[in-house]
Design a protein around this motif. Structure first.
Motif, PDB file in Angstrom:
ATOM      1  N   ASN A 123      40.996  37.911  48.342  1.00 27.38           N
ATOM      2  CA  ASN A 123      41.788  37.751  47.131  1.00 27.38           C
ATOM      3  C   ASN A 123      41.035  38.542  45.850  1.00 27.38           C
ATOM      4  O   ASN A 123      40.932  38.103  44.929  1.00 27.38           O
ATOM      5  CB  ASN A 123      41.924  36.367  46.759  1.00 27.38           C
ATOM      6  CG  ASN A 123      42.961  36.032  45.721  1.00 27.38           C
ATOM      7  OD1 ASN A 123      43.872  36.784  45.608  1.00 27.38           O
ATOM      8  ND2 ASN A 123      42.596  35.056  45.023  1.00 27.38           N
ATOM      9  N   PRO A 124      41.002  39.853  46.110  1.00 22.91           N
ATOM     10  CA  PRO A 124      39.811  40.819  44.865  1.00 22.91           C
ATOM     11  C   PRO A 124      40.615  40.698  43.521  1.00 22.91           C
ATOM     12  O   PRO A 124      39.970  40.676  42.574  1.00 22.91           O
ATOM     13  CB  PRO A 124      39.638  41.868  45.603  1.00 22.91           C
ATOM     14  CG  PRO A 124      40.970  42.104  46.743  1.00 22.91           C
ATOM     15  CD  PRO A 124      41.356  40.754  47.261  1.00 22.91           C
ATOM     16  N   ASP A 125      42.174  40.972  43.400  1.00 24.57           N
ATOM     17  CA  ASP A 125      42.636  41.230  42.223  1.00 24.57           C
ATOM     18  C   ASP A 125      42.501  40.270  41.222  1.00 24.57           C
ATOM     19  O   ASP A 125      42.106  40.737  39.957  1.00 24.57           O
ATOM     20  CB  ASP A 125      44.092  41.678  42.473  1.00 24.57           C
ATOM     21  CG  ASP A 125      44.163  43.064  43.059  1.00 24.57           C
ATOM     22  OD1 ASP A 125      43.685  44.007  42.233  1.00 24.57           O
ATOM     23  OD2 ASP A 125      45.028  43.416  43.919  1.00 24.57           O
ATOM     24  N   PRO A 126      42.756  39.024  41.376  1.00 22.71           N
ATOM     25  CA  PRO A 126      42.643  37.931  40.376  1.00 22.71           C
ATOM     26  C   PRO A 126      41.183  38.185  39.763  1.00 22.71           C
ATOM     27  O   PRO A 126      40.796  37.699  38.666  1.00 22.71           O
ATOM     28  CB  PRO A 126      43.071  36.742  40.721  1.00 22.71           C
ATOM     29  CG  PRO A 126      43.747  37.159  42.355  1.00 22.71           C
ATOM     30  CD  PRO A 126      43.412  38.347  42.839  1.00 22.71           C
ATOM     31  N   MET A 127      40.369  38.106  41.086  1.00 27.22           N
ATOM     32  CA  MET A 127      38.870  37.960  40.692  1.00 27.22           C
ATOM     33  C   MET A 127      38.182  39.129  39.788  1.00 27.22           C
ATOM     34  O   MET A 127      37.425  39.058  38.839  1.00 27.22           O
ATOM     35  CB  MET A 127      37.790  37.785  41.782  1.00 27.22           C
ATOM     36  CG  MET A 127      38.127  36.096  42.331  1.00 27.22           C
ATOM     37  SD  MET A 127      37.309  35.983  43.656  1.00 27.22           S
ATOM     38  CE  MET A 127      35.440  36.024  43.021  1.00 27.22           C
ATOM     39  N   ILE A 128      38.775  40.376  40.077  1.00 26.57           N
ATOM     40  CA  ILE A 128      38.334  41.733  39.263  1.00 26.57           C
ATOM     41  C   ILE A 128      38.867  41.323  37.987  1.00 26.57           C
ATOM     42  O   ILE A 128      38.115  41.844  36.868  1.00 26.57           O
ATOM     43  CB  ILE A 128      38.905  42.904  39.835  1.00 26.57           C
ATOM     44  CG1 ILE A 128      38.388  42.955  41.556  1.00 26.57           C
ATOM     45  CG2 ILE A 128      38.540  44.027  39.001  1.00 26.57           C
ATOM     46  CD1 ILE A 128      39.277  44.452  42.218  1.00 26.57           C
ATOM     47  N   ASP A 129      39.916  40.866  37.828  1.00 28.92           N
ATOM     48  CA  ASP A 129      40.442  40.448  36.320  1.00 28.92           C
ATOM     49  C   ASP A 129      39.786  39.699  35.460  1.00 28.92           C
ATOM     50  O   ASP A 129      39.896  39.359  34.505  1.00 28.92           O
ATOM     51  CB  ASP A 129      41.899  40.001  36.375  1.00 28.92           C
ATOM     52  CG  ASP A 129      42.969  41.306  36.842  1.00 28.92           C
ATOM     53  OD1 ASP A 129      42.425  42.189  36.746  1.00 28.92           O
ATOM     54  OD2 ASP A 129      44.084  41.040  37.367  1.00 28.92           O
TER      55      ASP A 129
END
Lengths: 169, 657
Positions: A123-129
């Motif tokens: 689930n990379p996208d929310p964590m990159i944010d």
């Protein structure tokens, strides 16, 4: 130099904003008047603030609350993990501490909790944010880690492969 | 001097008179105050309908949002498209194969969405190629052309692709009657009446959409223009408008408009099906190709077929009937109940509406007016429900809403006329800008029209856009038809010359099992490299296969040496991304076919024949990340016979010599 760094900041900003997509999933734009509260733009600041407060930098964000690791390495899982990583990960990650496109994998399992790793790779996208450590990493790598569509089993096997890489026997 | 001034005033006055007289009324203020609000879709919001619009002479299918008129995508179908490598990549080349060889373009006129129980189901869009007769199936899970089948015995595949209510068949009538491919076609052209025949094709559609030319019906030589399937009570029948029943072969604008009435041909295809089963069709020797796209190997195959079953309409008396229809009929449309068949004569000053029930009793009671070259002609009045009187000039096409109304385009008087199907009374009219052809109401030719919007596809765009050279953008216009009055809410430019279009609710498209990316594990392309460890370069004689991967932000390998003059290099690029919305491009200096655009998880091949010795940079053409510019590499080409070994690498500089 100043100009460079502002371009740098802008790039990061652009990229971070890129990550917010597929928000209003159900909306099919009945061309009617919308209640202002349903507009993402008006709620963004407040929700981002609450999200930041809620965010657990040890666990990350995703469906994994608790990942049980065996005391010993599961050799079969690690082998499967190596295969999956060969297709989806090692184009960008070295097994050493050397940065390629993304950071090297060496010692990742000692630096990060297993839950954090499982959440991040699925689930990379929310964590990159949100994740401060990932955001710091992004400033170095400048490429957002793509969501490689890992299945739960693939993700878990890759984690085992990472442990093997870090010397778990 | 004075004279000249007066002269020029006169010229201007006459000029503007001419101009205004060919303009519809109210061209300036036809848009009402809240039109913008009705067509506005805010950033981040989805459109309500997806509109699949034919690209006319561009050969492609374009996808627009309704009501915004935003262009989402151009799907290459019958024409090569360097943007997507369509017809240029090795995998897509077989899609444009025909019995005439590789045909890189066509003229796509009509789109028809698949239906289940007479309702739009969001699975596929069918499209016709007019010039080199073909039918394509576009898969709406992938928004890609999945299949193309060529039609033998046909010239100008205009009257297609129209489908039956459960997508049992896609039907195609020939525009030009010609001698069948199975007879000697070397005949004098003025023997049209004896030697030229029409062939109507019935293409069976399987569960997964796969097409198969089931049979054809041979008819006397006429020009078939358009068609629509019966539905509900008239399911099992198909209706075709025909012109040139004079059977002329020269100066058709005069010679094919001699008669007061031409025909709508009613075909009982269920009966025809029975005859085929009973062995009444003749096997004819022909040649046509059938091209299929495989979603797992990302590769098309082209197969040549040599036979078709043909039924003779003049020998089997109860499959085809002619209904007289005034005059040079173009459109042929069936209302949502299946009871009313609307014919529109290009040169007629009325719109005849036929009744399916009356047609059936006319056939039962043999109310015939003789025959036309062996096919029974039903008495006009016996089949007629009634006529819409003085609807406008040049009625062409009719679409329907869910409330019993019909909307007919008027080509000559540039307007759309709304009328009541039962009472045949004209209810409303609005101008179009200009020379409107087809109309589209979402679901407007199905049993369940969604109504709400009507889109007019115009032939001429005078005064809507700046003349950017002699050619203007082609145009479409959206009308709100939710109220009693039709109201123009938006103009939008289109590609090619838009002909027919279909529309479906966006939700139907989103929930049809739509692909977001190709799963790399399911990639069965024979030259796929699933992961960088599979990247390699293999020489087979003078053919060099490069198994290359791409991911944000590099290729593997990115340095290749040992290519020699005389080699054919095949770059097989696998995009390793598993996140939707991140295609990668591939291009190499001097490539004389195209670039590639490779979807996440897909493998695509570019053939490259180096034309000189040297270093050739290659790079990604689709911006993919902050390090997109860095996504590049080099290929070294050495002279023929050189001893440079074949090497490849990524991340490792080869040792200096």
């Amino acid at each position: 130099m100043k100009r460079l760094s502002s371009i740098f900041a802008l790039t990061i900003l652009l990229f971070v904003s890129c990550g917010k997509k597929e928000s209003s999933g159900d909306d099919f734009s009945k061309p009617t008047t919308e209640t202002p509260s349903s507009e993402p733009s008006s709620t963004e600041t407040s929700s981002a603030a609450t999200d930041a407060e809620k965010y657990d930098p040890h666990r990350g964000e995703g469906k994994y609350d608790k990942v049980d690791l065996g005391a010993k390495l599961d050799q079969a899982m690690a082998t499967e993990g190596e295969k999956a990583a060969g297709v989806k990960c090692t184009s960008c990650h070295k097994l050493t501490d050397e940065k390629l496109v993304g950071p090297g994998w060496k010692d990742v399992t000692t630096r990060r909790k297993p839950e954090w790793i499982m959440n991040f790779i699925t689930n990379p996208d929310p964590m990159i944010d949100k994740d401060p450590a990932v955001q710091a990493q992004l400033e170095i790598c400048l490429v957002r880690m793509p969501n490689q569509g890992l299945s739960d089993a693939e993700a878990r096997n890759i984690l085992e492969y990472m442990r093997k890489n870090d010397g778990v026997k | 001097m004075k004279n000249k001034f007066i002269q020029s005033i006169f010229v201007i006055a006459v000029g503007s008179m001419l101009f205004t007289s060919c303009k519809p009324k109210d061209s300036g203020d036809a848009v009402s105050g809240d039109a913008a609000q009705k067509a506005y879709v805010a950033p981040g919001k989805y459109d309500e309908f997806y509109n699949f619009v034919s690209g006319g002479f561009s050969g492609q299918l374009s996808v627009y949002g309704l009501p915004s008129g935003r262009l989402f995508r151009v799907i290459p179908v019958f024409s090569v498209d360097p943007e997507k490598g369509w017809g240029y990549s090795e995998e897509t080349k077989p899609m444009l194969n025909t019995s005439h060889g590789f045909v890189p373009w066509d003229d796509l006129h009509h789109t028809e969405m698949s239906q289940t129980n007479g309702e739009v189901d969001g699975r596929w869009v069918f499209a016709n190629a007019n010039n080199t007769p073909r039918i394509a199936r576009v898969d709406l899970k992938t928004f890609k052309t999945a299949e193309i089948i060529e039609l033998p015995n046909v010239g100008g595949n205009h009257s297609s692709p129209f489908i039956t209510e459960n997508t049992e068949y896609v039907v195609a009538g020939t525009r030009f009657s010609v001698p069948g491919d199975y007879v000697d076609g070397d005949v004098p052209i003025n023997t049209y009446k004896q030697n030229f025949k029409g062939h109507i094709s019935f293409v069976k559609v399987g569960k997964e959409g796969e097409m198969d030319l089931a049979f054809q019906i041979v008819t006397p030589g006429v020009n078939f223009d358009l068609s629509h399937a019966g539905k509900g009570k008239s399911h099992g029948w198909m209706f075709f408008s025909c012109y040139n029943t004079e059977q002329a072969n020269t100066l058709l604008e005069v010679n094919a408009s001699q008669k007061d009435k031409d025909f709508i041909m009613a075909v009982n295809w269920k009966k025809a099906e029975e005859y085929v089963k009973a062995g009444k069709a003749k096997k004819q020797s022909v040649k046509y190709v059938h091209n299929k796209w495989d979603e797992k190997t990302h590769t098309a195959t082209s197969e040549t077929k040599n036979e078709v079953l043909v039924l003779d309409a003049t020998a089997l008396k109860d499959i085809c009937y002619m209904i007289p229809c005034p005059k040079s009929p173009h459109g042929c449309d069936v209302d949502p109940t299946g009871e009313y068949i609307v014919g529109s004569g290009k040169l007629a000053a009325l719109i005849p509406v036929f009744s399916f029930d009356k047609l059936q009793s006319a056939i039962t009671n043999k109310q015939f007016d003789g025959d036309y070259s062996g096919i029974s002609v039903v008495k006009y009045e016996a089949a007629l429900h009634g006529e819409v009187k003085k609807p406008g000039l040049g009625p062409l096409h009719t679409e329907f809403d869910a409330k019993g109304n019909a909307y007919t385009s008027m080509f000559v008087s540039s307007e759309v006329v709304k009328w009541d199907i039962k009472s045949l009374k004209v209810l409303d009219r609005v101008p179009t800008y200009y020379s409107v052809g087809h109309l589209c109401v979402p679901g407007g030719d199905s049993k369940k029209p969604f109504g709400k919007y009507m889109i007019a596809y115009n032939k001429i765009t005078k005064d809507r856009y700046l003349p950017t050279g002699p050619e203007l953008a082609q145009s479409a216009q959206i009308y709100d038809i939710s109220g009693d009055k039709m109201r123009l809410i938006l103009d939008f430019p289109t590609i090619g010359e838009p002909h027919y279009a279909q529309a479906a609710p966006a939700d139907l498209i989103r929930n049809n099992g739509q692909y977001k990316f190709y799963k790399i594990a399911e990639n069965n392309h024979p030259f796929a490299a699933k992961g960088e460890k599979e990247a390699k370069v293999v020489r087979q004689g003078n053919k060099v296969h490069v198994y290359m991967t791409s991911i944000r932000s590099h290729f593997a390998p990115d340095n290749i040496e040992g290519i020699k003059m005389g080699d054919e290099v095949y770059f097989h690029i696998t995009n390793l991304e598993q996140d939707w919305d991140v295609p990668h491009g591939f291009s190499i200096k001097g490539a004389n076919n195209a670039e590639l655009l490779i979807m996440p998880g897909e493998t695509t091949t570019l053939k490259w024949v180096p034309d000189r010795v040297g270093i050739f940079p290659m790079y990604c053409t689709d911006f993919c990340s902050a390090l997109h510019q860095e996504m590049s590499g080099y290929v070294r080409v050495s002279p023929a016979g050189s001893s440079v070994p074949l090497t490849w690498s990524v991340g490792t500089n080869q040792p200096k010599i």
